[in-house]
Design an enzyme around this catalytic site. Structure first.
Site, PDB file in Angstrom:
ATOM      1  CG  ASP A 152      18.707  -0.744  18.462  1.00 41.44           C
ATOM      2  OD1 ASP A 152      18.824  -0.081  19.228  1.00 41.44           O
ATOM      3  OD2 ASP A 152      19.292  -0.526  17.355  1.00 41.44           O
ATOM      4  CG  ASP A 188      19.039   7.214  25.259  1.00 39.48           C
ATOM      5  OD1 ASP A 188      20.177   7.531  25.451  1.00 39.48           O
ATOM      6  OD2 ASP A 188      18.292   7.554  24.183  1.00 39.48           O
ATOM      7  CG  ASN A 189      15.190   5.352  29.044  1.00 37.73           C
ATOM      8  OD1 ASN A 189      14.394   5.942  29.389  1.00 37.73           O
ATOM      9  ND2 ASN A 189      15.522   4.800  27.861  1.00 37.73           N
ATOM     10  CG  ASP A 207      25.125   3.129  17.507  1.00 37.37           C
ATOM     11  OD1 ASP A 207      24.591   2.660  18.241  1.00 37.37           O
ATOM     12  OD2 ASP A 207      24.840   2.978  15.974  1.00 37.37           O
TER      13      ASP A 207
HETATM   14  C1  GLA Z   1      21.156   1.204  16.782  1.00 32.80           C
HETATM   15  C2  GLA Z   1      22.324   0.418  17.446  1.00 32.80           C
HETATM   16  C3  GLA Z   1      23.401  -0.050  16.570  1.00 32.80           C
HETATM   17  C4  GLA Z   1      22.656  -1.041  15.467  1.00 32.80           C
HETATM   18  C5  GLA Z   1      21.745  -0.189  14.638  1.00 32.80           C
HETATM   19  C6  GLA Z   1      21.127  -0.993  13.617  1.00 32.80           C
HETATM   20  O1  GLA Z   1      21.915   2.393  16.059  1.00 32.80           O
HETATM   21  O2  GLA Z   1      22.757   1.180  18.676  1.00 32.80           O
HETATM   22  O3  GLA Z   1      24.471  -0.859  17.375  1.00 32.80           O
HETATM   23  O4  GLA Z   1      21.961  -2.104  15.930  1.00 32.80           O
HETATM   24  O5  GLA Z   1      20.908   0.332  15.432  1.00 32.80           O
HETATM   25  O6  GLA Z   1      20.064  -0.186  13.114  1.00 32.80           O
END
Ligand code: GLA
Length: 405
Positions: A152, A188-189, A207
């Site tokens: 992430d 984003d990049n 998300d």
């Molecule tokens: C980000 C990711 C999600 C999930 C959360 C966990 O928002 O994009 O898919 O993994 O973090 O905190």
């Protein structure tokens, strides 16, 4: 000089002239889009080893594993703290048996084991990130038997995405265990421009949330419904292919308001050659949800070895017409009704000119006649010699496969 010394000197000179060795991603781990399950969409931080073991059992008992869903992926919040030497530990209350034992159990069910970390100092859930510990974490994951890493992008202020993700690629390579590397920096990049050699898939958007057509504003960030995420894929298909996929996020199939929406969502992710990572509670699925997630004909479109994403060919009366080139000259075709009302459609193949401008495929309906197979009704619908007529329900799809005669 003796010949042996000559050879030695030659080797030294040659090695000085060559570039320093750069590690590569593990090639060939995702020749078709990865399929599995991830804990985040339904359980967020509320995960423990009992839940994960139950989910492994449900993946087997429901037929998901045999349909192709092999990765069982933990998302955020499995972490405890680092020990005095810097090695990451799982949360001792939630994962008292440790990650190796959990991975062993997952493997014993014929599944693969995935884990989550973050390129920054903290994960999005505030747990320890991998920044500064990349090689140590990669070694730890390899020793646990991890097969898939989602990485992430929270708490990364001042970091270069290319640099940070490449560092983890190198760390995984030197740890030596083949691990699918899933980049999650939300597009984003522009990872589609540089991540082909870094990882096997990259998120293209923020998300997803469990609605078909909505945006949820969380203040500092937003999450998106299925249609919103679909629209954000525009222009990205040319960058994806076997072993390097656009990832429009994990699925909400089973979590949407209506079975029509679940079916449309699953169909579009299949048309996009998206990773099929389920996010619902597999222990309590309705028969309709199981039927959607395990539809072998739809999965075959997603997993087609040609590995070409579908494209939006036309929009008429609120209905989108999508085409996806398949191997052996076949095609998948989907009519997506974005509105809530049913729409009657007529599609006269003979007068259409379906050309894939990114990859050069062409459906010559004027000279080639295909059989039409409805992949949800599991019924034949004639041939492309006649116009296709149908009623597409609201927030639903008609999905067919055009096969050789
Ligand atoms: C980000 C990711 C999600 C999930 C959360 C966990 O928002 O994009 O898919 O993994 O973090 O905190």
């Amino acid at each position: 000089m003796r010949p042996a010394i000559n050879v030695l000197l030659l080797l030294i000179v040659v090695s000085m002239l060559t570039e320093p060795v750069q590690a590569q991603k593990f090639e060939g781990l995702a020749l078709t889009p990865p399929m599995g399950w991830n804990s985040w969409n339904t359980f967020a931080c509320d995960i423990d080893e009992t839940l994960i073991r139950e989910m492994a059992d449900a993946m087997v008992d429901s037929g998901m594993r045999d349909a192709g869903y092999v990765y069982l992926n933990l998302d955020d919040c499995w972490h405890g703290t680092r020990d005095s030497l810097g090695f990451i530990q799982p949360d001792p209350d939630r994962f008292p048996s440790g990650m190796k034992a959990l991975a062993d159990y997952v493997h014993s069910r014929g599944l693969k084991f995935g884990i989550y970390s973050d390129a920054g100092w903290e994960t999005c859930g505030g747990r320890p990130g991998s920044r500064g510990y990349e090689y140590q974490d990669a070694l730890t994951y390899a020793s646990w038997g991890v097969d898939y890493l989602k990485y992430d992008w929270c708490a990364t202020e001042g970091l270069s995405a290319v640099g940070a993700y490449t560092t983890m690629r190198e760390a995984l390579a030197s740890a030596g265990r083949p691990i699918v590397f899933s980049l999650c920096e939300w597009g984003d990049n522009q990872p589609w421009e540089w991540a082909q050699d870094v990882g096997h898939l990259w998120r293209t958007t923020g998300d997803i949330t469990s609605c078909f057509d909505c945006v949820v504003d969380h203040g500092t960030w937003k999450s998106f419904g299925v249609l919103q995420i679909l629209d954000m894929q525009e222009g990205l298909r040319a960058y994806a292919g076997p072993d390097h996929w656009n990832d429009p996020d994990m699925m909400e199939v089973g979590n949407l308001d209506h079975v029509h929406e679940d079916r449309a969502h699953f169909t579009m992710w299949s048309m996009l050659a998206a990773p099929l990572i389920a996010g619902n509670d597999l222990r309590s699925m309705t028969p309709e949800t199981v039927e959607i997630l395990t539809n072998a004909d739809v999965i075959a479109v997603n997993q087609d070895p040609l590995g070409v994403q579908g494209f939006k060919y036309a929009v008429r009366d609120g209905v989108e017409y999508w085409f996806k080139p398949l191997s052996d000259g076949e095609w998948a075709m989907t009519l997506l009704n974005r509105s809530l009302e049913p729409v009657d459609v007529v599609f006269d193949f003979a007068s259409e000119d379906v050309v894939d401008r990114d990859f050069g495929h062409e459906a010559r309906f004027s000279s080639v006649t295909y059989n039409i197979r409805d992949l949800w009704e599991k019924a034949d619908r004639g041939t492309t010699a006649e116009p296709l007529t149908a009623t597409v329900p609201g927030h639903d799809v008609l999905m067919v496969r055009l096969t050789g005669r």
